[in-house]
Scaffold this active site. Structure first.
Site, PDB file in Angstrom:
ATOM      1  N   ASP A  33       6.619  -5.779  26.768  1.00  0.00           N
ATOM      2  CA  ASP A  33       6.964  -5.305  28.111  1.00  0.00           C
ATOM      3  C   ASP A  33       5.698  -4.700  28.721  1.00  0.00           C
ATOM      4  O   ASP A  33       5.006  -3.902  28.089  1.00  0.00           O
ATOM      5  CB  ASP A  33       8.083  -4.246  28.022  1.00  0.00           C
ATOM      6  CG  ASP A  33       8.690  -3.947  29.380  1.00  0.00           C
ATOM      7  OD1 ASP A  33       7.934  -3.591  30.309  1.00  0.00           O
ATOM      8  OD2 ASP A  33       9.912  -4.059  29.525  1.00  0.00           O
ATOM      9  N   GLN A  96      19.509  -3.767  35.923  1.00  0.00           N
ATOM     10  CA  GLN A  96      18.661  -4.946  35.685  1.00  0.00           C
ATOM     11  C   GLN A  96      17.716  -5.155  36.872  1.00  0.00           C
ATOM     12  O   GLN A  96      18.143  -5.066  38.030  1.00  0.00           O
ATOM     13  CB  GLN A  96      19.542  -6.186  35.491  1.00  0.00           C
ATOM     14  CG  GLN A  96      18.759  -7.435  35.127  1.00  0.00           C
ATOM     15  CD  GLN A  96      19.663  -8.644  34.852  1.00  0.00           C
ATOM     16  OE1 GLN A  96      20.868  -8.596  35.054  1.00  0.00           O
ATOM     17  NE2 GLN A  96      19.051  -9.723  34.377  1.00  0.00           N
ATOM     18  N   HIS A 102      17.288 -10.797  29.185  1.00  0.00           N
ATOM     19  CA  HIS A 102      16.330 -10.262  28.216  1.00  0.00           C
ATOM     20  C   HIS A 102      16.930  -9.098  27.448  1.00  0.00           C
ATOM     21  O   HIS A 102      17.779  -8.380  27.960  1.00  0.00           O
ATOM     22  CB  HIS A 102      15.025  -9.837  28.893  1.00  0.00           C
ATOM     23  CG  HIS A 102      15.222  -8.919  30.051  1.00  0.00           C
ATOM     24  ND1 HIS A 102      15.590  -9.392  31.292  1.00  0.00           N
ATOM     25  CD2 HIS A 102      15.126  -7.577  30.164  1.00  0.00           C
ATOM     26  CE1 HIS A 102      15.703  -8.368  32.130  1.00  0.00           C
ATOM     27  NE2 HIS A 102      15.441  -7.252  31.472  1.00  0.00           N
ATOM     28  N   PHE A 103      16.433  -8.947  26.228  1.00  0.00           N
ATOM     29  CA  PHE A 103      16.829  -7.839  25.356  1.00  0.00           C
ATOM     30  C   PHE A 103      15.599  -6.965  25.143  1.00  0.00           C
ATOM     31  O   PHE A 103      14.546  -7.460  24.752  1.00  0.00           O
ATOM     32  CB  PHE A 103      17.319  -8.371  23.998  1.00  0.00           C
ATOM     33  CG  PHE A 103      18.640  -9.084  24.089  1.00  0.00           C
ATOM     34  CD1 PHE A 103      18.719 -10.356  24.636  1.00  0.00           C
ATOM     35  CD2 PHE A 103      19.806  -8.477  23.652  1.00  0.00           C
ATOM     36  CE1 PHE A 103      19.936 -11.021  24.741  1.00  0.00           C
ATOM     37  CE2 PHE A 103      21.031  -9.131  23.748  1.00  0.00           C
ATOM     38  CZ  PHE A 103      21.094 -10.398  24.297  1.00  0.00           C
ATOM     39  N   HIS A 104      15.750  -5.681  25.402  1.00  0.00           N
ATOM     40  CA  HIS A 104      14.664  -4.725  25.149  1.00  0.00           C
ATOM     41  C   HIS A 104      14.771  -4.228  23.704  1.00  0.00           C
ATOM     42  O   HIS A 104      15.880  -3.946  23.232  1.00  0.00           O
ATOM     43  CB  HIS A 104      14.825  -3.476  26.026  1.00  0.00           C
ATOM     44  CG  HIS A 104      14.767  -3.717  27.500  1.00  0.00           C
ATOM     45  ND1 HIS A 104      13.621  -3.475  28.246  1.00  0.00           N
ATOM     46  CD2 HIS A 104      15.694  -4.151  28.382  1.00  0.00           C
ATOM     47  CE1 HIS A 104      13.878  -3.742  29.526  1.00  0.00           C
ATOM     48  NE2 HIS A 104      15.128  -4.156  29.639  1.00  0.00           N
TER      49      HIS A 104
HETATM   50  P1  5GP Z   1      15.378  -4.819  33.279  1.00  0.00           P
HETATM   51  O1  5GP Z   1      15.286  -3.673  34.229  1.00  0.00           O
HETATM   52  O2  5GP Z   1      15.635  -6.076  34.050  1.00  0.00           O
HETATM   53  O3  5GP Z   1      16.308  -4.621  32.137  1.00  0.00           O
HETATM   54  O4  5GP Z   1      13.960  -4.918  32.599  1.00  0.00           O
HETATM   55  C1  5GP Z   1      12.898  -5.635  33.099  1.00  0.00           C
HETATM   56  C2  5GP Z   1      11.701  -5.263  32.259  1.00  0.00           C
HETATM   57  O5  5GP Z   1      10.688  -6.185  32.540  1.00  0.00           O
HETATM   58  C3  5GP Z   1      11.147  -3.864  32.560  1.00  0.00           C
HETATM   59  O6  5GP Z   1      11.138  -3.090  31.380  1.00  0.00           O
HETATM   60  C4  5GP Z   1       9.759  -4.138  33.086  1.00  0.00           C
HETATM   61  O7  5GP Z   1       8.827  -3.181  32.633  1.00  0.00           O
HETATM   62  C5  5GP Z   1       9.449  -5.525  32.533  1.00  0.00           C
HETATM   63  N1  5GP Z   1       8.573  -6.324  33.356  1.00  0.00           N
HETATM   64  C6  5GP Z   1       8.598  -6.434  34.726  1.00  0.00           C
HETATM   65  N2  5GP Z   1       7.647  -7.303  35.132  1.00  0.00           N
HETATM   66  C7  5GP Z   1       7.020  -7.746  34.010  1.00  0.00           C
HETATM   67  C8  5GP Z   1       5.948  -8.665  33.797  1.00  0.00           C
HETATM   68  O8  5GP Z   1       5.360  -9.239  34.722  1.00  0.00           O
HETATM   69  N3  5GP Z   1       5.578  -8.882  32.503  1.00  0.00           N
HETATM   70  C9  5GP Z   1       6.183  -8.251  31.450  1.00  0.00           C
HETATM   71  N4  5GP Z   1       5.730  -8.544  30.229  1.00  0.00           N
HETATM   72  N5  5GP Z   1       7.186  -7.380  31.626  1.00  0.00           N
HETATM   73  C10 5GP Z   1       7.615  -7.132  32.892  1.00  0.00           C
END
Ligand code: 5GP
Length: 138
Positions: A33, A96, A102-104
């Protein structure tokens, strides 16, 4: 909302955007991330176009869970946290922000500086250092 091919994870999957890879096979890609909430924060995504878990093809269930377990185990070895969090959000209302499933995987320990979601971007060089440690312990 229908799947939008222009989301950043779709671009990573088709090679139009860069990422720091941790693990890859025919079903999944795992990468760092870019705004880690803790060192080693890794994302696992299916190579399947779906915004969220609700529409995921069941052939991807095992590969995702296997990769997630493998990476969580490696994070445990590398950082020795007391906990490892696996987090997955469905829909903007759930928090989201990127609309490819995606899974963190995030280490958690009392006293560890756990950063706010999507707050501080890190350089690819820094991320690669953490990825190398995780890869070495997969
Ligand atoms: P969500 O909020 O959708 O669960 O998580 C999205 C995640 O994607 C966030 O933790 C954010 O830091 C990560 N993220 C956003 N843009 C990018 C990117 O361009 N590359 C990577 N590797 N991670 C990203």
């Amino acid at each position: 909302m229908s799947y939008n091919d222009k989301n950043i994870f779709a671009k990573i999957l088709n090679g139009d955007a860069e990422c720091v890879k941790v693990l890859e096979n025919d079903f999944i890609l795992a990468f760092m991330d870019v705004m880690p909430q803790a060192p080693g924060h890794t994302l696992v995504i299916p190579k399947y176009k779906t915004e969220n878990l609700l529409n995921l093809d069941s052939n991807y269930f095992s590969p995702i869970l296997e990769a997630t377990q493998k990476i969580a185990s490696s994070i445990k070895k590398v950082y020795s946290p007391t906990g490892v969090m696996v987090l997955q959000l469905n829909g903007a209302e759930a928090g989201q922000t990127v609309f490819h499933l995606h899974f963190h995987i995030i280490q958690r320990s009392e006293g560890l500086n756990y950063k706010f979601h999507s707050s501080e971007p890190r350089s690819f060089k820094e991320l690669q250092k953490e990825a190398d440690k995780i890869i070495a312990n997969l």
